[in-house]
Design a protein around this motif. Sequence first.
Motif, PDB file in Angstrom:
ATOM      1  N   SER A  21      65.636 -31.149 132.604  1.00 27.23           N
ATOM      2  CA  SER A  21      66.890 -30.740 133.223  1.00 27.23           C
ATOM      3  C   SER A  21      67.983 -31.745 132.861  1.00 27.23           C
ATOM      4  O   SER A  21      67.694 -32.903 132.545  1.00 27.23           O
ATOM      5  CB  SER A  21      66.756 -30.623 134.738  1.00 27.23           C
ATOM      6  N   CYS A  22      69.194 -31.284 132.923  1.00 30.79           N
ATOM      7  CA  CYS A  22      70.347 -32.124 132.569  1.00 30.79           C
ATOM      8  C   CYS A  22      71.520 -31.670 133.418  1.00 30.79           C
ATOM      9  O   CYS A  22      71.911 -30.496 133.357  1.00 30.79           O
ATOM     10  CB  CYS A  22      70.645 -31.976 131.085  1.00 30.79           C
ATOM     11  N   THR A  23      72.083 -32.594 134.179  1.00 33.12           N
ATOM     12  CA  THR A  23      73.200 -32.279 135.068  1.00 33.12           C
ATOM     13  C   THR A  23      74.452 -32.981 134.591  1.00 33.12           C
ATOM     14  O   THR A  23      74.434 -34.187 134.311  1.00 33.12           O
ATOM     15  CB  THR A  23      72.880 -32.696 136.502  1.00 33.12           C
ATOM     16  N   ARG A  71      70.841 -22.030 132.549  1.00 35.35           N
ATOM     17  CA  ARG A  71      71.818 -22.913 133.169  1.00 35.35           C
ATOM     18  C   ARG A  71      72.160 -22.422 134.572  1.00 35.35           C
ATOM     19  O   ARG A  71      72.195 -21.214 134.824  1.00 35.35           O
ATOM     20  CB  ARG A  71      73.063 -23.076 132.295  1.00 35.35           C
ATOM     21  N   GLU A  75      75.546 -25.775 139.940  1.00 35.68           N
ATOM     22  CA  GLU A  75      74.983 -27.114 139.908  1.00 35.68           C
ATOM     23  C   GLU A  75      75.259 -27.839 138.595  1.00 35.68           C
ATOM     24  O   GLU A  75      74.844 -28.982 138.424  1.00 35.68           O
ATOM     25  CB  GLU A  75      73.468 -27.037 140.164  1.00 35.68           C
ATOM     26  N   ARG A  76      75.932 -27.162 137.670  1.00 36.24           N
ATOM     27  CA  ARG A  76      76.325 -27.775 136.388  1.00 36.24           C
ATOM     28  C   ARG A  76      75.102 -28.336 135.677  1.00 36.24           C
ATOM     29  O   ARG A  76      75.146 -29.429 135.116  1.00 36.24           O
ATOM     30  CB  ARG A  76      77.386 -28.854 136.617  1.00 36.24           C
ATOM     31  N   THR A  77      74.025 -27.589 135.723  1.00 34.55           N
ATOM     32  CA  THR A  77      72.749 -28.059 135.194  1.00 34.55           C
ATOM     33  C   THR A  77      72.199 -27.089 134.157  1.00 34.55           C
ATOM     34  O   THR A  77      72.300 -25.868 134.322  1.00 34.55           O
ATOM     35  CB  THR A  77      71.735 -28.239 136.343  1.00 34.55           C
TER      36      THR A  77
END
Length: 115
Positions: A21-23, A71, A75-77
């Motif tokens: 995951s990447c936020t 995506r 949560e901008r993830t």
Amino acid sequence: QAHLVQSGGGLVQPGGSLRLSCTASRSIFSIYTMGWYRQAPGQERELVASVNTDDSTTYSASVKGRFTISRNYPERTVYLQMNNLKAEDTAVYFCKVADGEHIYWGQGAQVTVAK
């Protein structure tokens, strides 16, 4: 403050699964494309998968059918679900976010596929 924060990665046996995951922080005002790249030792960084604002996706031929990018807008993830992992998937995985003017990279996460 980091613009992108990654989590996930690790050691898994062949055939196993992992999720990355990447936020993105709110310092990145408008997010367009979010994606994942990987770099194996001695190799160039290569695209794994990307997703656009219209939810269209692109996958490299080597992961199509095994990996899924998604995506979560609020949560901008961005996520990368990796199934049926193979030894050749071993690499450092980086998320990448583009806002139309700049490109941002995550800190990288090691994924090792081995018995």
